[in-house]
Design a protein around this motif. Structure first.
Motif, PDB file in Angstrom:
ATOM      1  N   MET A  53      41.526  52.179  46.552  1.00  0.00           N
ATOM      2  CA  MET A  53      40.238  52.071  45.689  1.00  0.00           C
ATOM      3  C   MET A  53      38.856  52.612  45.308  1.00  0.00           C
ATOM      4  SD  MET A  53      40.407  47.699  47.427  1.00  0.00           S
ATOM      5  CE  MET A  53      38.496  47.400  46.312  1.00  0.00           C
ATOM      6  N   ASN A  56      38.569  54.081  41.954  1.00  0.00           N
ATOM      7  CA  ASN A  56      37.215  53.297  40.909  1.00  0.00           C
ATOM      8  C   ASN A  56      35.895  54.187  41.205  1.00  0.00           C
ATOM      9  OD1 ASN A  56      39.101  51.543  39.476  1.00  0.00           O
ATOM     10  ND2 ASN A  56      39.536  50.552  42.308  1.00  0.00           N
ATOM     11  N   GLY A  57      35.217  53.559  39.976  1.00  0.00           N
ATOM     12  CA  GLY A  57      34.077  53.813  40.002  1.00  0.00           C
ATOM     13  C   GLY A  57      33.559  55.476  39.629  1.00  0.00           C
ATOM     14  N   GLY A  60      34.956  58.100  41.779  1.00  0.00           N
ATOM     15  CA  GLY A  60      36.366  57.573  41.649  1.00  0.00           C
ATOM     16  C   GLY A  60      37.571  58.991  41.126  1.00  0.00           C
ATOM     17  N   PRO A 112      45.495  54.072  38.742  1.00  0.00           N
ATOM     18  CA  PRO A 112      44.656  53.169  39.574  1.00  0.00           C
ATOM     19  C   PRO A 112      44.599  51.830  39.996  1.00  0.00           C
ATOM     20  CG  PRO A 112      43.112  54.016  38.225  1.00  0.00           C
ATOM     21  CD  PRO A 112      44.887  54.584  37.962  1.00  0.00           C
ATOM     22  N   ASP A 114      43.146  47.949  40.729  1.00  0.00           N
ATOM     23  CA  ASP A 114      41.937  47.655  40.449  1.00  0.00           C
ATOM     24  C   ASP A 114      40.533  47.683  41.137  1.00  0.00           C
ATOM     25  OD1 ASP A 114      43.494  46.539  37.992  1.00  0.00           O
ATOM     26  OD2 ASP A 114      44.464  45.532  39.321  1.00  0.00           O
ATOM     27  N   PRO A 115      39.595  47.430  40.841  1.00  0.00           N
ATOM     28  CA  PRO A 115      38.671  46.644  41.421  1.00  0.00           C
ATOM     29  C   PRO A 115      38.387  45.442  42.541  1.00  0.00           C
ATOM     30  CG  PRO A 115      37.788  47.923  39.180  1.00  0.00           C
ATOM     31  CD  PRO A 115      39.309  47.755  38.943  1.00  0.00           C
ATOM     32  N   PRO A 120      34.038  48.385  43.334  1.00  0.00           N
ATOM     33  CA  PRO A 120      32.719  49.343  43.381  1.00  0.00           C
ATOM     34  C   PRO A 120      31.771  47.830  43.223  1.00  0.00           C
ATOM     35  CG  PRO A 120      34.379  50.210  41.614  1.00  0.00           C
ATOM     36  CD  PRO A 120      34.261  49.067  42.398  1.00  0.00           C
ATOM     37  N   THR A 123      30.932  44.248  41.426  1.00  0.00           N
ATOM     38  CA  THR A 123      32.191  44.426  41.792  1.00  0.00           C
ATOM     39  C   THR A 123      32.609  42.570  42.310  1.00  0.00           C
ATOM     40  OG1 THR A 123      34.009  46.128  41.217  1.00  0.00           O
ATOM     41  CG2 THR A 123      35.119  44.100  42.213  1.00  0.00           C
ATOM     42  N   ASN A 133      47.800  47.737  34.488  1.00  0.00           N
ATOM     43  CA  ASN A 133      47.152  49.587  35.693  1.00  0.00           C
ATOM     44  C   ASN A 133      47.912  48.980  37.724  1.00  0.00           C
ATOM     45  OD1 ASN A 133      47.416  51.598  34.337  1.00  0.00           O
ATOM     46  ND2 ASN A 133      44.733  51.952  34.453  1.00  0.00           N
ATOM     47  N   GLY A 134      47.040  47.682  37.351  1.00  0.00           N
ATOM     48  CA  GLY A 134      46.837  47.155  39.631  1.00  0.00           C
ATOM     49  C   GLY A 134      48.403  47.125  40.232  1.00  0.00           C
ATOM     50  N   HIS A 137      50.626  50.335  39.440  1.00  0.00           N
ATOM     51  CA  HIS A 137      50.132  51.130  41.523  1.00  0.00           C
ATOM     52  C   HIS A 137      50.776  50.354  41.800  1.00  0.00           C
ATOM     53  CE1 HIS A 137      47.129  53.187  44.024  1.00  0.00           C
ATOM     54  NE2 HIS A 137      46.810  51.949  44.424  1.00  0.00           N
TER      55      HIS A 137
END
Length: 221
Positions: A53, A56-57, A60, A112, A114-115, A120, A123, A133-134, A137
């Protein structure tokens, strides 16, 4: 020139050792960079959030680069493993499976996680919605983690055949515990115990890969 000097200067041996050397550093670099971020990124909690994780951000990109570097160094080790084990049990599939693990990390960098769980910062709490994407991943993780665990068992069998009982047990136990840790995080729904179990599994599998790399590096001829 002595026999030892001849071995040291042999181009084939030098290349094999160089490739195996990447396996020695792959895990420690990945772990240090991940933990450095985990301890400094605002809102990140090692007990609640998975290292992936961190991709993210704003910062990231650091974890994306970290995953990419880990993928490349592990892939180099896979080639070194192929050269170090030219024949015998596992000589074909162990390097291939380690290579699959490397490619899975590259996939995890491209897709990547997921948030979620409040990271971050900003969220919402909870697991949140799962994006394409999640899902990709997670799929990369399933394939890569299964591959490296099977590689542990295959090499454990090779060591057993060679009569190296300690290495056989170490490899098999590492693979088994890593699978348990992944199963824990997959079914734990964000529980602290599940996340910490997975962290322990990650440390364990990277330690195995580094120690194996160093072992083969010293034996390369």
């Amino acid at each position: 020139m002595t026999l030892q000097a001849t071995k040291t200067c042999d181009p084939r041996t030098s290349l094999t050792r160089s490739l195996l050397g990447y396996g020695v550093i792959a895990g420690p670099v990945y772990i240090v960079v991940s933990l450095s971020q985990a301890l400094t990124r605002e809102g990140f909690d090692l007990a609640r959030h998975q290292w992936s994780m961190l991709a993210n951000g704003g910062p990231g990109w650091i974890q994306v680069a970290n995953l990419t570097l880990a993928a490349l160094t592990t892939l180099a080790f896979a080639f070194g493993l192929h050269r170090a084990l030219p024949s015998g049990h596992g000589s074909t599939w162990a390097p291939r499976l380690v290579g699959v693990y490397a490619l899975s990390m590259a996939g995890a960098a491209i897709f990547p996680a997921d948030p979620a769980m409040g990271f971050p910062v900003g969220t919402p709490e909870g697991p949140g919605a799962i994006s394409l994407n999640g899902m990709l991943h997670f799929a990369c993780g399933v394939v890569g983690f299964a591959a490296v665990a099977v590689a542990c068992f295959i090499l454990g069998r090779r060591f057993a055949v060679e009569g190296r009982t300690q290495w056989a047990v170490y490899s098999r136990v590492s693979g088994a515990l890593f699978l348990v840790s992944f199963a824990a995080v997959a079914i734990g729904a964000g529980a602290v115990w599940a996340n910490l179990t997975f962290v322990a599994g990650i440390l364990l599998i990277w330690a195995w890969l580094s120690v194996l790399s160093l072992h083969l590096y010293r034996r390369a001829s």
